[in-house]
Design a protein around this motif. Structure first.
Motif, PDB file in Angstrom:
ATOM      1  N   GLU A   1      46.502  58.837  95.114  1.00 53.22           N
ATOM      2  CA  GLU A   1      45.788  57.596  95.423  1.00 53.22           C
ATOM      3  C   GLU A   1      46.705  56.405  95.178  1.00 53.22           C
ATOM      4  OE1 GLU A   1      42.832  56.304  92.171  1.00 53.22           O
ATOM      5  OE2 GLU A   1      42.834  58.498  92.073  1.00 53.22           O
ATOM      6  N   LYS A   2      46.442  55.366  95.915  1.00 54.76           N
ATOM      7  CA  LYS A   2      47.246  54.157  95.800  1.00 54.76           C
ATOM      8  C   LYS A   2      46.555  53.196  94.852  1.00 54.76           C
ATOM      9  CE  LYS A   2      50.003  51.172  98.549  1.00 54.76           C
ATOM     10  NZ  LYS A   2      51.094  51.450  99.403  1.00 54.76           N
ATOM     11  N   ARG A   3      47.298  52.765  93.842  1.00 58.09           N
ATOM     12  CA  ARG A   3      46.795  51.764  92.892  1.00 58.09           C
ATOM     13  C   ARG A   3      47.795  50.623  92.862  1.00 58.09           C
ATOM     14  NH1 ARG A   3      44.852  55.156  87.622  1.00 58.09           N
ATOM     15  NH2 ARG A   3      43.261  56.400  88.671  1.00 58.09           N
ATOM     16  N   LEU A   4      47.312  49.452  93.228  1.00 49.84           N
ATOM     17  CA  LEU A   4      48.170  48.280  93.364  1.00 49.84           C
ATOM     18  C   LEU A   4      49.327  48.617  94.304  1.00 49.84           C
ATOM     19  CD1 LEU A   4      48.084  46.962  89.704  1.00 49.84           C
ATOM     20  CD2 LEU A   4      46.762  46.144  91.634  1.00 49.84           C
ATOM     21  N   ASN A   5      50.557  48.614  93.807  1.00 53.01           N
ATOM     22  CA  ASN A   5      51.672  48.916  94.699  1.00 53.01           C
ATOM     23  C   ASN A   5      52.303  50.272  94.382  1.00 53.01           C
ATOM     24  OD1 ASN A   5      52.749  48.205  92.277  1.00 53.01           O
ATOM     25  ND2 ASN A   5      54.445  47.033  93.125  1.00 53.01           N
ATOM     26  N   LYS A   6      51.595  51.123  93.620  1.00 56.32           N
ATOM     27  CA  LYS A   6      52.115  52.440  93.256  1.00 56.32           C
ATOM     28  C   LYS A   6      51.196  53.534  93.760  1.00 56.32           C
ATOM     29  CE  LYS A   6      54.391  51.014  89.039  1.00 56.32           C
ATOM     30  NZ  LYS A   6      54.446  51.134  87.601  1.00 56.32           N
ATOM     31  N   VAL A   7      51.798  54.659  94.061  1.00 56.11           N
ATOM     32  CA  VAL A   7      51.034  55.856  94.396  1.00 56.11           C
ATOM     33  C   VAL A   7      51.005  56.710  93.141  1.00 56.11           C
ATOM     34  CG1 VAL A   7      50.936  57.921  95.832  1.00 56.11           C
ATOM     35  CG2 VAL A   7      51.737  55.768  96.806  1.00 56.11           C
ATOM     36  N   VAL A   8      49.813  57.083  92.701  1.00 57.30           N
ATOM     37  CA  VAL A   8      49.669  57.889  91.491  1.00 57.30           C
ATOM     38  C   VAL A   8      49.079  59.250  91.839  1.00 57.30           C
ATOM     39  CG1 VAL A   8      49.492  55.940  89.911  1.00 57.30           C
ATOM     40  CG2 VAL A   8      47.428  56.866  90.936  1.00 57.30           C
ATOM     41  N   TYR A   9      49.399  60.216  91.005  1.00 56.49           N
ATOM     42  CA  TYR A   9      48.963  61.593  91.217  1.00 56.49           C
ATOM     43  C   TYR A   9      48.164  62.065  90.015  1.00 56.49           C
ATOM     44  CZ  TYR A   9      52.449  61.606  94.910  1.00 56.49           C
ATOM     45  OH  TYR A   9      53.167  61.310  96.026  1.00 56.49           O
ATOM     46  N   SER A  10      47.174  62.907  90.285  1.00 59.78           N
ATOM     47  CA  SER A  10      46.374  63.516  89.222  1.00 59.78           C
ATOM     48  C   SER A  10      45.900  64.882  89.716  1.00 59.78           C
ATOM     49  CB  SER A  10      45.178  62.632  88.855  1.00 59.78           C
ATOM     50  OG  SER A  10      44.347  62.451  89.978  1.00 59.78           O
ATOM     51  N   ILE A  11      45.393  65.677  88.791  1.00 57.21           N
ATOM     52  CA  ILE A  11      44.897  67.016  89.140  1.00 57.21           C
ATOM     53  C   ILE A  11      43.601  66.883  89.926  1.00 57.21           C
ATOM     54  CG2 ILE A  11      43.775  69.036  88.112  1.00 57.21           C
ATOM     55  CD1 ILE A  11      46.679  69.293  87.982  1.00 57.21           C
ATOM     56  N   ASN A  12      43.466  67.711  90.938  1.00 55.11           N
ATOM     57  CA  ASN A  12      42.235  67.763  91.723  1.00 55.11           C
ATOM     58  C   ASN A  12      41.314  68.802  91.077  1.00 55.11           C
ATOM     59  OD1 ASN A  12      40.244  67.868  93.622  1.00 55.11           O
ATOM     60  ND2 ASN A  12      41.529  68.644  95.273  1.00 55.11           N
ATOM     61  N   GLU A  13      40.276  68.343  90.403  1.00 53.00           N
ATOM     62  CA  GLU A  13      39.357  69.256  89.719  1.00 53.00           C
ATOM     63  C   GLU A  13      38.585  70.139  90.693  1.00 53.00           C
ATOM     64  OE1 GLU A  13      39.070  65.868  89.201  1.00 53.00           O
ATOM     65  OE2 GLU A  13      40.098  65.697  87.275  1.00 53.00           O
ATOM     66  N   LYS A  14      38.551  69.764  91.952  1.00 53.38           N
ATOM     67  CA  LYS A  14      37.831  70.541  92.961  1.00 53.38           C
ATOM     68  C   LYS A  14      38.710  71.609  93.605  1.00 53.38           C
ATOM     69  CE  LYS A  14      34.815  66.708  93.932  1.00 53.38           C
ATOM     70  NZ  LYS A  14      34.497  65.615  94.832  1.00 53.38           N
ATOM     71  N   TYR A  15      39.957  71.735  93.122  1.00 52.80           N
ATOM     72  CA  TYR A  15      40.863  72.750  93.655  1.00 52.80           C
ATOM     73  C   TYR A  15      40.276  74.139  93.395  1.00 52.80           C
ATOM     74  CZ  TYR A  15      45.062  75.589  94.244  1.00 52.80           C
ATOM     75  OH  TYR A  15      45.950  76.546  94.642  1.00 52.80           O
ATOM     76  N   LEU A  16      40.410  75.023  94.353  1.00 55.91           N
ATOM     77  CA  LEU A  16      39.801  76.350  94.305  1.00 55.91           C
ATOM     78  C   LEU A  16      40.153  77.127  93.033  1.00 55.91           C
ATOM     79  CD1 LEU A  16      38.157  78.497  95.812  1.00 55.91           C
ATOM     80  CD2 LEU A  16      40.275  79.201  96.935  1.00 55.91           C
ATOM     81  N   PHE A  17      41.412  77.081  92.602  1.00 53.82           N
ATOM     82  CA  PHE A  17      41.852  77.862  91.448  1.00 53.82           C
ATOM     83  C   PHE A  17      42.041  77.006  90.198  1.00 53.82           C
ATOM     84  CE2 PHE A  17      43.444  80.177  95.194  1.00 53.82           C
ATOM     85  CZ  PHE A  17      42.701  81.337  95.030  1.00 53.82           C
ATOM     86  N   TYR A  18      41.380  75.879  90.130  1.00 55.76           N
ATOM     87  CA  TYR A  18      41.503  74.961  88.993  1.00 55.76           C
ATOM     88  C   TYR A  18      41.189  75.660  87.668  1.00 55.76           C
ATOM     89  CZ  TYR A  18      40.455  70.964  85.973  1.00 55.76           C
ATOM     90  OH  TYR A  18      40.421  70.088  84.928  1.00 55.76           O
TER      91      TYR A  18
END
Length: 108
Positions: free
Chosen positions: A86-103
């Motif tokens: 996701e884009k926050r201000l002028n940076k792209v940030v990454y996080s874990i997708n809790e909805k991932y099939l093998f989470y």
């Protein structure tokens, strides 16, 4: 028991021993499933603390890999729906997708 002995052999500081042992176990099992060392490091980084939200350069520093290799692996993990971008201000940030099939499987 083997992992505990490995942790002692590497002389891991006591406060970080458990997290390091978990990371060693995760990386040793994942090396057969996920051949990319950079991708394994990124996954270990995010699954160590699932609430973490990091930008590209911070991830690159944490895993100590080339920024272009990190970007390529982040793109692959995002396309595979393992990570959210996701884009926050002028940076792209990454996080874990809790909805991932093998989470849940990655957490155990």
């Amino acid at each position: 028991m083997k992992l505990f002995l490995k942790a002692i052999a590497y002389r891991i500081r006591p406060q970080k021993k458990l997290a390091s042992v978990i990371m060693l176990a995760m990386q040793s099992t994942l090396q057969y499933i996920i051949p990319s060392k950079t991708r394994r490091k990124i996954l270990a980084l995010f699954f160590e603390d699932v609430n973490r939200v990091l930008h590209l350069r911070k991830i690159g520093r944490e895993v100590a890999e080339e920024i272009y290799a990190v970007k390529r692996e982040l793109d692959i993990l995002h396309e595979g729906k393992v990570l959210r971008r996701e884009k926050r201000l002028n940076k792209v940030v990454y996080s874990i997708n809790e909805k991932y099939l093998f989470y849940d499987e990655f957490l155990h």
